[in-house]
Design a protein around this motif. Structure first.
Motif, short mmCIF file in Angstrom:
data_model
loop_
_atom_site.label_atom_id
_atom_site.label_comp_id
_atom_site.label_asym_id
_atom_site.label_seq_id
_atom_site.Cartn_x
_atom_site.Cartn_y
_atom_site.Cartn_z
N ILE A 60 39.86 34.58 38.81
CA ILE A 60 41.13 34.67 39.53
C ILE A 60 40.84 35.16 40.93
CG2 ILE A 60 43.43 35.70 39.56
CD1 ILE A 60 42.95 36.30 36.51
N GLY A 93 42.27 36.03 44.75
CA GLY A 93 43.43 36.31 45.58
C GLY A 93 43.14 36.01 47.04
N SER A 117 44.39 41.40 48.44
CA SER A 117 43.98 40.22 47.68
C SER A 117 43.30 40.62 46.37
CB SER A 117 43.06 39.33 48.51
OG SER A 117 41.82 39.96 48.77
N ARG A 140 46.03 41.91 43.98
CA ARG A 140 46.87 40.83 43.46
C ARG A 140 46.14 40.03 42.38
NH1 ARG A 140 50.47 38.49 48.60
NH2 ARG A 140 52.00 40.21 48.54
N ALA A 141 44.86 39.79 42.57
CA ALA A 141 44.08 39.10 41.54
C ALA A 141 44.07 39.92 40.25
CB ALA A 141 42.66 38.85 42.04
N VAL A 147 47.39 39.60 38.41
CA VAL A 147 47.48 38.35 37.65
C VAL A 147 46.74 38.49 36.33
CG1 VAL A 147 46.77 35.92 37.62
CG2 VAL A 147 47.85 36.89 39.67
N THR A 202 37.99 38.80 38.29
CA THR A 202 38.83 38.75 39.48
C THR A 202 38.01 38.97 40.74
OG1 THR A 202 39.34 41.12 39.43
CG2 THR A 202 40.80 39.65 38.18
N THR A 245 47.02 32.14 45.00
CA THR A 245 46.11 32.57 43.95
C THR A 245 45.37 31.33 43.46
OG1 THR A 245 47.63 34.33 43.28
CG2 THR A 245 45.90 33.71 41.72
#
Length: 251
Positions: free
Chosen positions: A181, A183, A198, A201-202, A205, A221, A245
């Motif tokens: 993942i 970001g 970033s 945020r990853a 998720v 991530t 993403t």
């Protein structure tokens, strides 16, 4: 029967209403009994229908371009299903109608492929025909999610319906892939702040997927901050594309 002056005492049938909900046509032999002609007219206010938007397209394999029979679904902004059909196995074609008064979410999905998700706004107009290419779920495939909804300048996921993430969770539940993942942010703010955002945020998720039952050892991530833009940061549209993403299949 809408009565005079629309209807007459002739043979009249096959009423069809246009997508705008106001224009209609029907077959009538009022001018030549026994010979039907098409008449177009405006529906009176009490008989007008809800206007609808049309969205036509095809679903194909991104590598081979062969048609795919896939699930094509329209959802409202809360995730409630408004309609579903299967694209044609012959040519991948589909035709959708949805209310022209609200934004809807189009999702296309087939086992063994990455999904397609797009928010449609009928007030902005739509392309008359779109060819959608689904990517096979194989190592190296990258899915770009542009509709993961975070609070502004935050890694907190918006509490509203998350169409991309919920579809991603369903895709992972029926497969055994491992993902990375990634970001990405736009170019506003400092590089240091965007790098941290970033990464967070990853991780958010990954936590969302874990709550859906996806094992943590199937995810890793990474954050790239503002270092990998795919559009100009000089426009709002470009910045929106850069805030994304990405999901890479790594195993």
């Amino acid at each position: 029967n809408l009565g005079f002056p629309i209807n007459s005492n002739g043979d009249e049938n096959s009423l069809q209403v246009f997508p705008d909900g106001r224009t209609a046509l029907f077959a009538t032999d009022r001018d030549a009994p026994g010979n039907l002609d098409l008449w177009q007219f405006e529906l009176p206010g009490h008989a007008a229908a809800e206007s609808v938007a049309l969205w036509r397209g095809e679903v194909r394999d991104a590598d081979s371009a062969r048609p795919i029979q896939a699930s094509v679904q329209v959802l409202d902004s809360l995730g409630n299903a408004m309609g579903m059909q299967m694209s044609s196995p012959v040519d991948g074609a589909f035709t959708l109608t949805f209310p022209a008064t609200e934004r809807v979410i189009l999702q296309i999905d087939e086992e063994g492929y990455g999904f397609y998700s797009k928010t449609l706004d009928p007030l902005e107009g739509q392309e008359p025909f779109v060819s959608i290419r689904l990517q096979p779920l194989e190592i190296g495939t990258v899915l770009v999610l542009n509709d993961v909804r975070f609070e502004r300048s935050s890694s907190a996921l918006d509490a509203r319906f998350q169409p991309d993430l919920e579809q991603l969770a369903r895709t992972m539940l029926r497969s055994e892939v491992r993902i990375r993942i990634a970001g990405h942010t736009d170019g506003e703010g400092s590089a240091e702040r965007n790098q941290l955002l970033s990464e967070e945020r990853a991780q958010a998720v990954a936590q969302f997927l874990e709550a859906y039952g996806i094992a943590t050892d199937r995810m890793e991530t990474v954050g790239y901050g503002m270092s990998q833009p795919i559009a100009s940061n000089d426009t709002a549209e470009g910045r929106a594309r850069n805030r994304r993403t990405e999901i890479e299949i790594i195993q």
